[in-house]
Design an enzyme around this catalytic site. Structure first.
Site, PDB file in Angstrom:
ATOM      1  N   SER A 142       4.302 -28.664 -29.816  1.00  0.00           N
ATOM      2  CA  SER A 142       4.148 -29.934 -29.088  1.00  0.00           C
ATOM      3  C   SER A 142       4.712 -31.052 -29.954  1.00  0.00           C
ATOM      4  O   SER A 142       4.709 -30.949 -31.193  1.00  0.00           O
ATOM      5  CB  SER A 142       2.659 -30.191 -28.835  1.00  0.00           C
ATOM      6  OG  SER A 142       2.458 -31.498 -28.331  1.00  0.00           O
ATOM      7  N   TYR A 155      -6.298 -31.308 -32.091  1.00  0.00           N
ATOM      8  CA  TYR A 155      -5.054 -30.884 -31.443  1.00  0.00           C
ATOM      9  C   TYR A 155      -3.867 -31.122 -32.384  1.00  0.00           C
ATOM     10  O   TYR A 155      -3.028 -30.240 -32.577  1.00  0.00           O
ATOM     11  CB  TYR A 155      -4.869 -31.627 -30.119  1.00  0.00           C
ATOM     12  CG  TYR A 155      -3.719 -31.085 -29.299  1.00  0.00           C
ATOM     13  CD1 TYR A 155      -3.747 -29.783 -28.802  1.00  0.00           C
ATOM     14  CD2 TYR A 155      -2.600 -31.866 -29.019  1.00  0.00           C
ATOM     15  CE1 TYR A 155      -2.692 -29.282 -28.052  1.00  0.00           C
ATOM     16  CE2 TYR A 155      -1.546 -31.375 -28.261  1.00  0.00           C
ATOM     17  CZ  TYR A 155      -1.593 -30.080 -27.779  1.00  0.00           C
ATOM     18  OH  TYR A 155      -0.545 -29.580 -27.037  1.00  0.00           O
TER      19      TYR A 155
HETATM   20  N1  NAP Z   1       0.991 -30.085 -20.809  1.00  0.00           N
HETATM   21  C1  NAP Z   1       1.488 -30.802 -21.805  1.00  0.00           C
HETATM   22  O1  NAP Z   1       1.646 -32.040 -21.710  1.00  0.00           O
HETATM   23  C2  NAP Z   1       1.941 -30.093 -23.065  1.00  0.00           C
HETATM   24  C3  NAP Z   1       2.782 -30.786 -23.941  1.00  0.00           C
HETATM   25  C4  NAP Z   1       3.216 -30.175 -25.107  1.00  0.00           C
HETATM   26  C5  NAP Z   1       2.812 -28.885 -25.398  1.00  0.00           C
HETATM   27  N2  NAP Z   1       1.982 -28.223 -24.544  1.00  0.00           N
HETATM   28  C6  NAP Z   1       1.591 -26.857 -24.913  1.00  0.00           C
HETATM   29  O2  NAP Z   1       2.023 -25.958 -23.924  1.00  0.00           O
HETATM   30  C7  NAP Z   1       1.163 -24.816 -23.885  1.00  0.00           C
HETATM   31  C8  NAP Z   1       0.732 -24.547 -22.459  1.00  0.00           C
HETATM   32  O3  NAP Z   1       0.061 -25.694 -21.961  1.00  0.00           O
HETATM   33  P1  NAP Z   1      -0.075 -26.028 -20.395  1.00  0.00           P
HETATM   34  O4  NAP Z   1       0.207 -27.481 -20.251  1.00  0.00           O
HETATM   35  O5  NAP Z   1       0.673 -25.061 -19.574  1.00  0.00           O
HETATM   36  O6  NAP Z   1      -1.674 -25.835 -20.232  1.00  0.00           O
HETATM   37  P2  NAP Z   1      -2.553 -25.189 -19.071  1.00  0.00           P
HETATM   38  O7  NAP Z   1      -1.963 -25.487 -17.734  1.00  0.00           O
HETATM   39  O8  NAP Z   1      -3.952 -25.615 -19.369  1.00  0.00           O
HETATM   40  O9  NAP Z   1      -2.401 -23.597 -19.326  1.00  0.00           O
HETATM   41  C9  NAP Z   1      -2.906 -23.021 -20.506  1.00  0.00           C
HETATM   42  C10 NAP Z   1      -2.763 -21.510 -20.425  1.00  0.00           C
HETATM   43  O10 NAP Z   1      -3.293 -20.942 -21.630  1.00  0.00           O
HETATM   44  C11 NAP Z   1      -4.269 -19.962 -21.278  1.00  0.00           C
HETATM   45  N3  NAP Z   1      -5.259 -19.889 -22.332  1.00  0.00           N
HETATM   46  C12 NAP Z   1      -6.074 -20.863 -22.789  1.00  0.00           C
HETATM   47  N4  NAP Z   1      -6.832 -20.413 -23.803  1.00  0.00           N
HETATM   48  C13 NAP Z   1      -6.489 -19.115 -23.994  1.00  0.00           C
HETATM   49  C14 NAP Z   1      -6.922 -18.109 -24.893  1.00  0.00           C
HETATM   50  N5  NAP Z   1      -7.851 -18.339 -25.829  1.00  0.00           N
HETATM   51  N6  NAP Z   1      -6.361 -16.879 -24.801  1.00  0.00           N
HETATM   52  C15 NAP Z   1      -5.410 -16.623 -23.871  1.00  0.00           C
HETATM   53  N7  NAP Z   1      -4.947 -17.543 -22.998  1.00  0.00           N
HETATM   54  C16 NAP Z   1      -5.504 -18.769 -23.051  1.00  0.00           C
HETATM   55  C17 NAP Z   1      -4.809 -20.418 -19.925  1.00  0.00           C
HETATM   56  O11 NAP Z   1      -5.341 -19.318 -19.203  1.00  0.00           O
HETATM   57  P3  NAP Z   1      -6.896 -19.139 -18.851  1.00  0.00           P
HETATM   58  O12 NAP Z   1      -7.546 -20.493 -18.835  1.00  0.00           O
HETATM   59  O13 NAP Z   1      -6.829 -18.502 -17.497  1.00  0.00           O
HETATM   60  O14 NAP Z   1      -7.410 -18.236 -19.925  1.00  0.00           O
HETATM   61  C18 NAP Z   1      -3.529 -20.909 -19.265  1.00  0.00           C
HETATM   62  O15 NAP Z   1      -2.791 -19.828 -18.751  1.00  0.00           O
HETATM   63  C19 NAP Z   1       0.008 -25.141 -24.850  1.00  0.00           C
HETATM   64  O16 NAP Z   1       0.253 -24.489 -26.098  1.00  0.00           O
HETATM   65  C20 NAP Z   1       0.088 -26.647 -25.020  1.00  0.00           C
HETATM   66  O17 NAP Z   1      -0.435 -27.067 -26.258  1.00  0.00           O
HETATM   67  C21 NAP Z   1       1.539 -28.786 -23.380  1.00  0.00           C
END
Ligand code: NAP
Length: 240
Positions: A142, A155
Site C-alpha cells: 500500500s 496499518y
Molecule cells: N482498498 C484500498 O484502498 C487499498 C489500498 C491499498 C492497499 N490495499 C491492500 O489490498 C489488499 C486487499 O484489500 P481490499 O481493499 O480488497 O480489502 P477487502 O475488500 O476487505 O478484501 C480483503 C480480503 O482479504 C481476506 N482476508 C482478510 N483477512 C484474512 C486472513 N486472515 N486470511 C485470509 N484472508 C483474509 C478477505 O476475506 P474474508 O473476510 O472472507 O476472510 C477478503 O477476501 C490488502 O492487503 C490491503 O491492505 C487496499
C-alpha cells in the site's frame, strides 16, 4: 511464456482486489486457487468466478495468520493443479485508531494478516515455486507503506514492514529465479476497513486497476524485474 495452464494462488480472493486479481488471471488462462478465512466465502467466490469467467478455480479456506493453514492451502493447490507458478499475497485488513485507542486484538490482527501472513504463505510456497519455469511472488502492499497517517499506526507498521520483507525476499530469491514484486496502491474502491463499497466511487482506483498491474508485471521478460509499482488515483480529492 504462455500463461495457459499456469497456476496462481491468490490470498484474500473472496472480494475486492483479490477477487479482481483472481478473475483477471483466470481470464488470462491461469488456473487459480483463491483463499478466504471461511470455506463459504472462498468457495462462494470461486463458484461465482467459474460462472462469470470460466476456467479452473478452486476456493480454499485458510487464515493467513495460521502457518499450518498456509501450508495446507499451498499443498491443496499443488495437489489439485500439479504445481504453483505465482503467489499473490493480497489478504489484508485495516483497523484505524491511535496507539492509545488500539486494542491488542486489532494490533495483532493487522500485523498477523498483513505481515506474518505474507511470511507464512511465502515460506510454504517457495519450495513449489522453485520447480516452476517462471515463478513470481506478488505482494499487495500500500502507499501506506511509505506515507504514515494519523490513526494508521498498526496499518502503517504492517505495510512499512511489508516493504522490507518484500524487498529483502526479492534480493534473496532472484538468485534462484523467483521474481518478487511489491504493488503499492493508493485508495481503491472496496469494502476495505469496513467501508461501504462505492464510497470512493468516481475518483479512487478500481480493483481491476490493481489486477491489471499484476498481469502487466507477469508479462515482463525473464531478464527484467520491476520490483516495485506505486499505483495511485489520478485525481484524488484535495486535502485541507
Ligand atoms: N482498498 C484500498 O484502498 C487499498 C489500498 C491499498 C492497499 N490495499 C491492500 O489490498 C489488499 C486487499 O484489500 P481490499 O481493499 O480488497 O480489502 P477487502 O475488500 O476487505 O478484501 C480483503 C480480503 O482479504 C481476506 N482476508 C482478510 N483477512 C484474512 C486472513 N486472515 N486470511 C485470509 N484472508 C483474509 C478477505 O476475506 P474474508 O473476510 O472472507 O476472510 C477478503 O477476501 C490488502 O492487503 C490491503 O491492505 C487496499
Amino acid at each position: 511464456m504462455s500463461r495457459d495452464g499456469r497456476v496462481a494462488l491468490v490470498t484474500g480472493g473472496s472480494r475486492g482486489i483479490g477477487r479482481a486479481i483472481a478473475a483477471t488471471l483466470l481470464g488470462e488462462g491461469f488456473r487459480v486457487s483463491l483463499t478466504a478465512r471461511t470455506a463459504s466465502a472462498a468457495e462462494g467466490a470461486a463458484g461465482a468466478l467459474a460462472d462469470e469467467v470460466g476456467g479452473e478455480v478452486l476456493g480454499l479456506a485458510g487464515d493467513v495468520r495460521d502457518p499450518e493453514a498456509c501450508r495446507r492451502v499451498v499443498e491443496a493447490t499443488v495437489a489439485r493443479f500439479g504445481g504453483l507458478d505465482v503467489l499473490v499475497n493480497n489478504a489484508g485488513v485495516g483497523k484505524f485508531a491511535s496507539v492509545a485507542e488500539m486494542s491488542l486484538e486489532d494490533w495483532r490482527l493487522q500485523i498477523g494478516t498483513n505481515l506474518d501472513g505474507v511470511f507464512f504463505m511465502s515460506r510454504a510456497a517457495i519450495p513449489h515455486l522453485l520447480r516452476s519455469p517462471d515463478p513470481w511472488i506478488l505482494n499487495i502492499g500500500s502507499l501506506a507503506g511509505r506515507n504514515p497517517f494519523a490513526g494508521g499506526a498498526a496499518y502503517n507498521a504492517s505495510k512499512f514492514g511489508l516493504v522490507g520483507l518484500s524487498e529483502a525476499m526479492m534480493l534473496d530469491l532472484r538468485h534462484q529465479g523467483i521474481r518478487v514484486s511489491l504493488i503499492m496502491p493508493g485508495s481503491v474502491d472496496t469494502r476495505f476497513g469496513d467501508r461501504p463499497e462505492g464510497e470512493k466511487a468516481g475518483w479512487a482506483l478500481r480493483p481491476e486497476d490493481v489486477a491489471r498491474a499484476v498481469v502487466d508485471l507477469l508479462g515482463y521478460p525473464a531478464h527484467a524485474h520491476p520490483s516495485r509499482v506505486e499505483l495511485r488515483p489520478s485525481r484524488p480529492p484535495r486535502k485541507g
